[in-house]
Design a protein around this motif. Structure first.
Motif, PDB file in Angstrom:
ATOM      1  N   ARG A 171      -7.350  -1.030   3.005  1.00  0.00           N
ATOM      2  CA  ARG A 171      -8.086   0.193   3.358  1.00  0.00           C
ATOM      3  C   ARG A 171      -7.360   1.428   2.844  1.00  0.00           C
ATOM      4  O   ARG A 171      -7.984   2.446   2.548  1.00  0.00           O
ATOM      5  CB  ARG A 171      -8.267   0.258   4.880  1.00  0.00           C
ATOM      6  CG  ARG A 171      -9.330  -0.687   5.391  1.00  0.00           C
ATOM      7  CD  ARG A 171      -9.556  -0.494   6.875  1.00  0.00           C
ATOM      8  NE  ARG A 171      -8.479  -1.046   7.670  1.00  0.00           N
ATOM      9  CZ  ARG A 171      -8.279  -0.783   8.957  1.00  0.00           C
ATOM     10  NH1 ARG A 171      -9.076   0.066   9.593  1.00  0.00           N
ATOM     11  NH2 ARG A 171      -7.272  -1.344   9.608  1.00  0.00           N
ATOM     12  N   THR A 172      -6.035   1.359   2.770  1.00  0.00           N
ATOM     13  CA  THR A 172      -5.271   2.498   2.252  1.00  0.00           C
ATOM     14  C   THR A 172      -5.732   2.866   0.838  1.00  0.00           C
ATOM     15  O   THR A 172      -5.876   4.054   0.517  1.00  0.00           O
ATOM     16  CB  THR A 172      -3.768   2.152   2.220  1.00  0.00           C
ATOM     17  OG1 THR A 172      -3.415   1.558   3.469  1.00  0.00           O
ATOM     18  CG2 THR A 172      -2.923   3.368   1.972  1.00  0.00           C
TER      19      THR A 172
ATOM     20  N   HIS B 256       3.028  -5.225   3.375  1.00  0.00           N
ATOM     21  CA  HIS B 256       1.977  -5.989   4.058  1.00  0.00           C
ATOM     22  C   HIS B 256       1.712  -7.311   3.339  1.00  0.00           C
ATOM     23  O   HIS B 256       1.264  -7.329   2.188  1.00  0.00           O
ATOM     24  CB  HIS B 256       0.651  -5.217   4.045  1.00  0.00           C
ATOM     25  CG  HIS B 256       0.666  -3.910   4.773  1.00  0.00           C
ATOM     26  ND1 HIS B 256       0.670  -3.815   6.145  1.00  0.00           N
ATOM     27  CD2 HIS B 256       0.640  -2.635   4.309  1.00  0.00           C
ATOM     28  CE1 HIS B 256       0.640  -2.533   6.488  1.00  0.00           C
ATOM     29  NE2 HIS B 256       0.635  -1.794   5.401  1.00  0.00           N
TER      30      HIS B 256
ATOM     31  N   ASP C 192       0.804  -1.228   0.000  1.00  0.00           N
ATOM     32  CA  ASP C 192       0.000   0.000   0.000  1.00  0.00           C
ATOM     33  C   ASP C 192       0.839   1.282   0.000  1.00  0.00           C
ATOM     34  O   ASP C 192       0.338   2.347   0.359  1.00  0.00           O
ATOM     35  CB  ASP C 192      -1.023   0.006   1.146  1.00  0.00           C
ATOM     36  CG  ASP C 192      -0.377   0.012   2.528  1.00  0.00           C
ATOM     37  OD1 ASP C 192       0.858  -0.206   2.626  1.00  0.00           O
ATOM     38  OD2 ASP C 192      -1.105   0.223   3.514  1.00  0.00           O
TER      39      ASP C 192
ATOM     40  N   ARG D 203     -13.346  -9.082   1.561  1.00  0.00           N
ATOM     41  CA  ARG D 203     -13.532  -8.001   2.530  1.00  0.00           C
ATOM     42  C   ARG D 203     -13.694  -6.670   1.813  1.00  0.00           C
ATOM     43  O   ARG D 203     -14.530  -5.833   2.197  1.00  0.00           O
ATOM     44  CB  ARG D 203     -12.331  -7.954   3.459  1.00  0.00           C
ATOM     45  CG  ARG D 203     -12.244  -6.734   4.369  1.00  0.00           C
ATOM     46  CD  ARG D 203     -10.897  -6.788   5.034  1.00  0.00           C
ATOM     47  NE  ARG D 203     -10.597  -5.748   5.981  1.00  0.00           N
ATOM     48  CZ  ARG D 203      -9.533  -4.947   5.874  1.00  0.00           C
ATOM     49  NH1 ARG D 203      -8.728  -5.037   4.809  1.00  0.00           N
ATOM     50  NH2 ARG D 203      -9.263  -4.073   6.811  1.00  0.00           N
TER      51      ARG D 203
ATOM     52  N   ARG E  76      -8.562 -10.700   1.345  1.00  0.00           N
ATOM     53  CA  ARG E  76      -8.701  -9.246   1.181  1.00  0.00           C
ATOM     54  C   ARG E  76      -9.761  -8.845   0.145  1.00  0.00           C
ATOM     55  O   ARG E  76     -10.456  -7.851   0.325  1.00  0.00           O
ATOM     56  CB  ARG E  76      -7.349  -8.618   0.808  1.00  0.00           C
ATOM     57  CG  ARG E  76      -6.416  -8.463   1.996  1.00  0.00           C
ATOM     58  CD  ARG E  76      -5.137  -7.707   1.614  1.00  0.00           C
ATOM     59  NE  ARG E  76      -4.303  -7.464   2.777  1.00  0.00           N
ATOM     60  CZ  ARG E  76      -4.432  -6.419   3.603  1.00  0.00           C
ATOM     61  NH1 ARG E  76      -5.343  -5.494   3.370  1.00  0.00           N
ATOM     62  NH2 ARG E  76      -3.636  -6.285   4.644  1.00  0.00           N
TER      63      ARG E  76
ATOM     64  N   HIS F 211       4.974   5.391   3.773  1.00  0.00           N
ATOM     65  CA  HIS F 211       4.106   4.882   2.701  1.00  0.00           C
ATOM     66  C   HIS F 211       4.161   5.741   1.445  1.00  0.00           C
ATOM     67  O   HIS F 211       3.964   5.238   0.346  1.00  0.00           O
ATOM     68  CB  HIS F 211       2.642   4.828   3.154  1.00  0.00           C
ATOM     69  CG  HIS F 211       2.278   3.674   4.034  1.00  0.00           C
ATOM     70  ND1 HIS F 211       2.715   3.548   5.332  1.00  0.00           N
ATOM     71  CD2 HIS F 211       1.505   2.579   3.800  1.00  0.00           C
ATOM     72  CE1 HIS F 211       2.220   2.433   5.856  1.00  0.00           C
ATOM     73  NE2 HIS F 211       1.482   1.826   4.950  1.00  0.00           N
TER      74      HIS F 211
ATOM     75  N   PHE G  22     -10.277   7.403   7.642  1.00  0.00           N
ATOM     76  CA  PHE G  22     -10.239   6.404   8.715  1.00  0.00           C
ATOM     77  C   PHE G  22     -11.070   6.861   9.909  1.00  0.00           C
ATOM     78  O   PHE G  22     -11.807   6.075  10.499  1.00  0.00           O
ATOM     79  CB  PHE G  22      -8.788   6.111   9.126  1.00  0.00           C
ATOM     80  CG  PHE G  22      -8.089   5.206   8.149  1.00  0.00           C
ATOM     81  CD1 PHE G  22      -8.110   3.826   8.318  1.00  0.00           C
ATOM     82  CD2 PHE G  22      -7.434   5.729   7.040  1.00  0.00           C
ATOM     83  CE1 PHE G  22      -7.481   2.987   7.402  1.00  0.00           C
ATOM     84  CE2 PHE G  22      -6.807   4.893   6.119  1.00  0.00           C
ATOM     85  CZ  PHE G  22      -6.837   3.523   6.300  1.00  0.00           C
TER      86      PHE G  22
END
Ligand code: AMP
Ligand code: MN
Ligand code: MN
Ligand code: MN
Length: 279
Positions: free
Chosen positions: A133-134, A38, A13, A101, A98, A249, A153
């Motif tokens: 989510r990023t 990740h 990410d 989700r 993932r 990141h 977030f």
């Protein structure tokens, strides 16, 4: 020495390629650098070659997503063998959930009046199993639903927020075992970010040590200056090796750049004392 043992590339990410990260690390004064994407090892070959070309020491790493007592905990593996079949299979299984989700998060965002997020998130990744989510947060910022990712977030995607979908990640003991199988040192990432009582943190550390984990992040982009001291004390108390990493990141999004953190507080044993080529 300027040691930075936590960051993310486009393999997970982050927004920079492993090569661009290596160059940025070298330009920022980093002498010993780990890439820790990740749940994936795909960036490590490129990262190692780029680090060599930049004249900095490379440490192959990974950040494994774990569920412990219902909460997400991140375990960093350092000095791993990227081709180790046990670790390769373990992280592949971890990221396998993932996509499903992501579809559920997108349904919720849709219902909240923010359509198109699944396609918008998936468009940013080569491997759909790595959608996070990023990527949703970047899409929502680009669409003008929020100014910055932190706001996404806070409002929708953080734990317990309306579009958050809980996920059963890897088992703690398994994650540590995979890292050890690959010859690596397991490290509890950014402990200050978890909502754990003192007792629960002690229990986490006990189980982690029992499984063969050896380190804890003390100086990270996620910690306040006060927390450097708190987690240095915890490292000493539990005889854990201390790590330092920016968790960088993206140049646009990350508050702390590669190599820019303060040194470890005195009185802790650095994790790099056990990493090949780093001492
Ligand atoms: P996931 O693995 O899909 O649950 O996504 C977790 C990722 O979201 C983390 O690795 C961070 O990069 C990012 N993240 C979590 N909280 C925040 C926040 N408050 N602001 C920006 N990024 C965040
Ligand atoms: Mn991340
Ligand atoms: Mn993390
Ligand atoms: Mn990270």
């Amino acid at each position: 020495m300027n040691v930075d043992l936590h960051c993310h590339s486009t393999a997970s990410d982050g927004t920079l390629s492993p090569t661009a990260l290596a160059r940025r690390a070298a330009a920022g004064g980093v002498t010993h650098w780990a890439l820790t994407d990740h749940d994936v090892l795909a960036g490590l070959v490129e990262a190692r070659a780029a680090a060599l070309a930049c004249g900095i020491t490379f440490v192959a790493g990974v950040e494994v997503s774990v569920t412990w007592r219902g909460q997400t905990i991140h375990i960093v593996g350092l000095g791993i063998e990227p081709g180790n079949p046990v670790l390769v299979a373990g992280v592949a299984a971890t990221r396998g959930s993932r996509q499903a989700r992501a579809a559920r998060m997108a349904e919720r965002l849709d219902a909240l009046g923010m359509p198109g997020s699944l396609a918008g998130a998936l468009a940013q990744v080569d491997d759909p199993d790595l959608v996070s989510r990023t990527h949703f947060a970047r899409y929502l910022v680009a669409q003008g639903h929020a100014r910055v990712m932190g706001e996404v977030f806070d409002r929708w995607l953080g734990d317990g927020k309306p579009a958050y979908v809980a996920q059963e990640w890897a088992d703690l003991d398994d994650a540590v075992a995979w890292i050890r199988a690959a010859g690596g040192a397991a490290v509890i990432a950014h402990p200050g970010r978890y909502r754990l009582s003192h007792g629960a943190m002690d229990a986490l550390i006990m189980q982690f040590r029992e499984a063969g984990g050896v380190g804890i992040e003390v100086v990270t982009g996620s910690h306040s200056i006060d927390e450097y001291a708190t987690y240095a004390a915890l490292a000493r108390q539990h005889h854990l090796l201390a790590s330092r990493g920016s968790d960088f990141h993206s140049p646009e999004e990350s508050r702390i750049d590669l190599g820019a953190l303060p040194p470890l507080p005195p009185g802790v044993v650095p994790i790099w004392s056990v990493l090949a080529g780093c001492h």
